[in-house]
Design a protein around this motif. Sequence first.
Motif, mmCIF file in Angstrom:
data_model
loop_
_atom_site.group_PDB
_atom_site.id
_atom_site.type_symbol
_atom_site.label_atom_id
_atom_site.label_comp_id
_atom_site.label_asym_id
_atom_site.label_seq_id
_atom_site.Cartn_x
_atom_site.Cartn_y
_atom_site.Cartn_z
ATOM 1 N N LYS A 18 -2.399 -27.539 5.154
ATOM 2 C CA LYS A 18 -1.933 -28.214 6.360
ATOM 3 C C LYS A 18 -3.017 -28.242 7.424
ATOM 4 O O LYS A 18 -3.217 -29.253 8.104
ATOM 5 C CB LYS A 18 -0.692 -27.546 6.939
ATOM 6 C CG LYS A 18 -0.146 -28.339 8.128
ATOM 7 C CD LYS A 18 0.948 -27.644 8.875
ATOM 8 C CE LYS A 18 1.524 -28.577 9.949
ATOM 9 N NZ LYS A 18 0.504 -29.097 10.892
ATOM 10 N N ARG A 19 -3.721 -27.139 7.589
ATOM 11 C CA ARG A 19 -4.775 -27.099 8.603
ATOM 12 C C ARG A 19 -5.880 -28.102 8.271
ATOM 13 O O ARG A 19 -6.404 -28.785 9.157
ATOM 14 C CB ARG A 19 -5.325 -25.676 8.708
ATOM 15 C CG ARG A 19 -6.281 -25.432 9.871
ATOM 16 C CD ARG A 19 -5.634 -25.702 11.221
ATOM 17 N NE ARG A 19 -4.479 -24.871 11.513
ATOM 18 C CZ ARG A 19 -4.533 -23.660 12.064
ATOM 19 N NH1 ARG A 19 -5.702 -23.131 12.384
ATOM 20 N NH2 ARG A 19 -3.422 -22.984 12.310
ATOM 21 N N ARG A 20 -6.210 -28.223 6.984
ATOM 22 C CA ARG A 20 -7.210 -29.221 6.584
ATOM 23 C C ARG A 20 -6.693 -30.636 6.788
ATOM 24 O O ARG A 20 -7.443 -31.530 7.200
ATOM 25 C CB ARG A 20 -7.602 -28.995 5.122
ATOM 26 C CG ARG A 20 -8.414 -27.724 4.895
ATOM 27 C CD ARG A 20 -8.636 -27.470 3.424
ATOM 28 N NE ARG A 20 -9.483 -26.300 3.198
ATOM 29 C CZ ARG A 20 -9.685 -25.740 2.008
ATOM 30 N NH1 ARG A 20 -9.092 -26.249 0.941
ATOM 31 N NH2 ARG A 20 -10.456 -24.671 1.892
ATOM 32 N N LEU A 21 -5.415 -30.842 6.522
ATOM 33 C CA LEU A 21 -4.812 -32.152 6.758
ATOM 34 C C LEU A 21 -4.865 -32.501 8.240
ATOM 35 O O LEU A 21 -5.212 -33.626 8.614
ATOM 36 C CB LEU A 21 -3.367 -32.152 6.267
ATOM 37 C CG LEU A 21 -2.527 -33.396 6.595
ATOM 38 C CD1 LEU A 21 -3.140 -34.645 5.978
ATOM 39 C CD2 LEU A 21 -1.088 -33.202 6.123
ATOM 40 N N ASP A 22 -4.537 -31.542 9.091
ATOM 41 C CA ASP A 22 -4.602 -31.778 10.538
ATOM 42 C C ASP A 22 -6.021 -32.146 10.965
ATOM 43 O O ASP A 22 -6.212 -33.030 11.809
ATOM 44 C CB ASP A 22 -4.138 -30.532 11.298
ATOM 45 C CG ASP A 22 -2.634 -30.300 11.183
ATOM 46 O OD1 ASP A 22 -1.905 -31.244 10.836
ATOM 47 O OD2 ASP A 22 -2.196 -29.156 11.436
ATOM 48 N N GLU A 23 -7.001 -31.462 10.397
ATOM 49 C CA GLU A 23 -8.402 -31.777 10.716
ATOM 50 C C GLU A 23 -8.743 -33.196 10.286
ATOM 51 O O GLU A 23 -9.409 -33.940 11.021
ATOM 52 C CB GLU A 23 -9.335 -30.787 10.016
ATOM 53 C CG GLU A 23 -9.361 -29.391 10.613
ATOM 54 C CD GLU A 23 -10.402 -28.503 9.974
ATOM 55 O OE1 GLU A 23 -10.725 -27.446 10.543
ATOM 56 O OE2 GLU A 23 -10.910 -28.869 8.876
ATOM 57 N N ALA A 26 -7.192 -35.680 12.586
ATOM 58 C CA ALA A 26 -7.874 -35.672 13.877
ATOM 59 C C ALA A 26 -9.211 -36.413 13.794
ATOM 60 O O ALA A 26 -9.619 -37.097 14.737
ATOM 61 C CB ALA A 26 -8.103 -34.241 14.342
ATOM 62 N N LEU A 27 -9.881 -36.311 12.658
ATOM 63 C CA LEU A 27 -11.180 -36.948 12.490
ATOM 64 C C LEU A 27 -11.073 -38.467 12.394
ATOM 65 O O LEU A 27 -11.866 -39.196 12.997
ATOM 66 C CB LEU A 27 -11.876 -36.403 11.233
ATOM 67 C CG LEU A 27 -12.556 -35.040 11.353
ATOM 68 C CD1 LEU A 27 -12.984 -34.544 9.985
ATOM 69 C CD2 LEU A 27 -13.771 -35.136 12.275
ATOM 70 N N VAL A 191 -2.911 -32.628 -6.023
ATOM 71 C CA VAL A 191 -2.403 -31.256 -5.996
ATOM 72 C C VAL A 191 -3.461 -30.309 -5.448
ATOM 73 O O VAL A 191 -4.633 -30.403 -5.798
ATOM 74 C CB VAL A 191 -1.973 -30.802 -7.411
ATOM 75 C CG1 VAL A 191 -1.427 -29.370 -7.373
ATOM 76 C CG2 VAL A 191 -0.924 -31.737 -7.983
ATOM 77 N N GLY A 192 -3.022 -29.402 -4.576
ATOM 78 C CA GLY A 192 -3.921 -28.369 -4.063
ATOM 79 C C GLY A 192 -4.318 -28.602 -2.616
ATOM 80 O O GLY A 192 -4.139 -29.689 -2.063
ATOM 81 N N ALA A 193 -4.861 -27.550 -2.002
ATOM 82 C CA ALA A 193 -5.292 -27.602 -0.597
ATOM 83 C C ALA A 193 -6.616 -28.345 -0.511
ATOM 84 O O ALA A 193 -7.696 -27.739 -0.494
ATOM 85 C CB ALA A 193 -5.414 -26.186 -0.030
ATOM 86 N N GLN A 194 -6.546 -29.669 -0.466
ATOM 87 C CA GLN A 194 -7.735 -30.517 -0.505
ATOM 88 C C GLN A 194 -8.653 -30.256 0.686
ATOM 89 O O GLN A 194 -8.199 -29.963 1.785
ATOM 90 C CB GLN A 194 -7.323 -31.988 -0.511
ATOM 91 C CG GLN A 194 -6.402 -32.372 -1.648
ATOM 92 C CD GLN A 194 -7.052 -32.249 -3.012
ATOM 93 O OE1 GLN A 194 -8.224 -32.617 -3.166
ATOM 94 N NE2 GLN A 194 -6.324 -31.749 -3.985
ATOM 95 N N GLU A 195 -9.952 -30.386 0.452
ATOM 96 C CA GLU A 195 -10.916 -30.244 1.537
ATOM 97 C C GLU A 195 -10.735 -31.385 2.548
ATOM 98 O O GLU A 195 -10.327 -32.498 2.192
ATOM 99 C CB GLU A 195 -12.341 -30.273 0.981
ATOM 100 C CG GLU A 195 -12.687 -29.091 0.088
ATOM 101 C CD GLU A 195 -12.834 -27.795 0.858
ATOM 102 O OE1 GLU A 195 -12.964 -27.852 2.108
ATOM 103 O OE2 GLU A 195 -12.837 -26.731 0.220
ATOM 104 N N THR A 196 -11.067 -31.101 3.787
ATOM 105 C CA THR A 196 -10.903 -32.086 4.861
ATOM 106 C C THR A 196 -11.614 -33.391 4.541
ATOM 107 O O THR A 196 -11.041 -34.486 4.680
ATOM 108 C CB THR A 196 -11.442 -31.509 6.183
ATOM 109 O OG1 THR A 196 -10.714 -30.325 6.505
ATOM 110 C CG2 THR A 196 -11.303 -32.514 7.306
ATOM 111 N N ALA A 197 -12.860 -33.300 4.074
ATOM 112 C CA ALA A 197 -13.644 -34.509 3.787
ATOM 113 C C ALA A 197 -12.998 -35.327 2.671
ATOM 114 O O ALA A 197 -13.026 -36.569 2.708
ATOM 115 C CB ALA A 197 -15.072 -34.134 3.415
ATOM 116 N N SER A 198 -12.420 -34.664 1.693
ATOM 117 C CA SER A 198 -11.767 -35.370 0.581
ATOM 118 C C SER A 198 -10.544 -36.133 1.076
ATOM 119 O O SER A 198 -10.280 -37.260 0.634
ATOM 120 C CB SER A 198 -11.357 -34.379 -0.509
ATOM 121 O OG SER A 198 -12.485 -33.734 -1.062
#
Length: 217
Positions: A18-23, A26-27, A191-198
């Motif tokens: 979720k935190r990566r999704l928020d980032e 925001a980007l 599936v999974g906590a994807q990196e922000t850039a991805s």
Amino acid sequence: MQLDVVSDTVCPWCYIGKRRLDEALALRGSEGIALRWRPFQLDASIPEGGVDRKAYMQKKFGSDPDRARAVSQSIREHGEMLGIQFNFDKIAKSPNTLDSHRLIRWAGTAGCQNEMVDILFRRYFTDAEDIGDRTVLLDAAAEAGMDTDIVGDLLSGSADRELVRREDGLAREMGIQGVPSFVINEKWVMVGAQETASLVKMFDKLLAKEAAEAAAE
């Protein structure tokens, strides 16, 4: 673009995701993206009132405490990079998460679903509160600005219990076995906590595709 995030409120990787999704949002901005949170219970067999977390984790990892410590440390390190403080040692209970998912659903109606997901993650993983406790859930509702009289009445009854269970079952029918999972337009699943850039790359690609298809009509 419809983006459904399937997650559980006691899943640390869902918090990281979720935190990566928020980032990512925001980007690039959230324009064109309709975000919705969907329920998934990693362990629906946990009784109401929860169970002792230490005993639960011992049962989960068996006689390999080193593995449990290594997993926790890896999660802490990923969390720290995102400003998340995981206080696993302070968490007393592993709760049944059905009521927390009901609250998230109602928060969607109140227009504060994304905020509610954050509040519940923080209260469980950082504040070490029992998010299976209805008093804690009412406090979370108040923090999000929801009407606690209405939420209290709903929590005391069976509203949306079966609906949450059906949504959980639907996710499994789609082949989702791990969370977080990102479902795009009810067709594609990551599936999974994807990196922000991805995530940013995926959003740009799919939104550009939608725009091109709309222009061609």
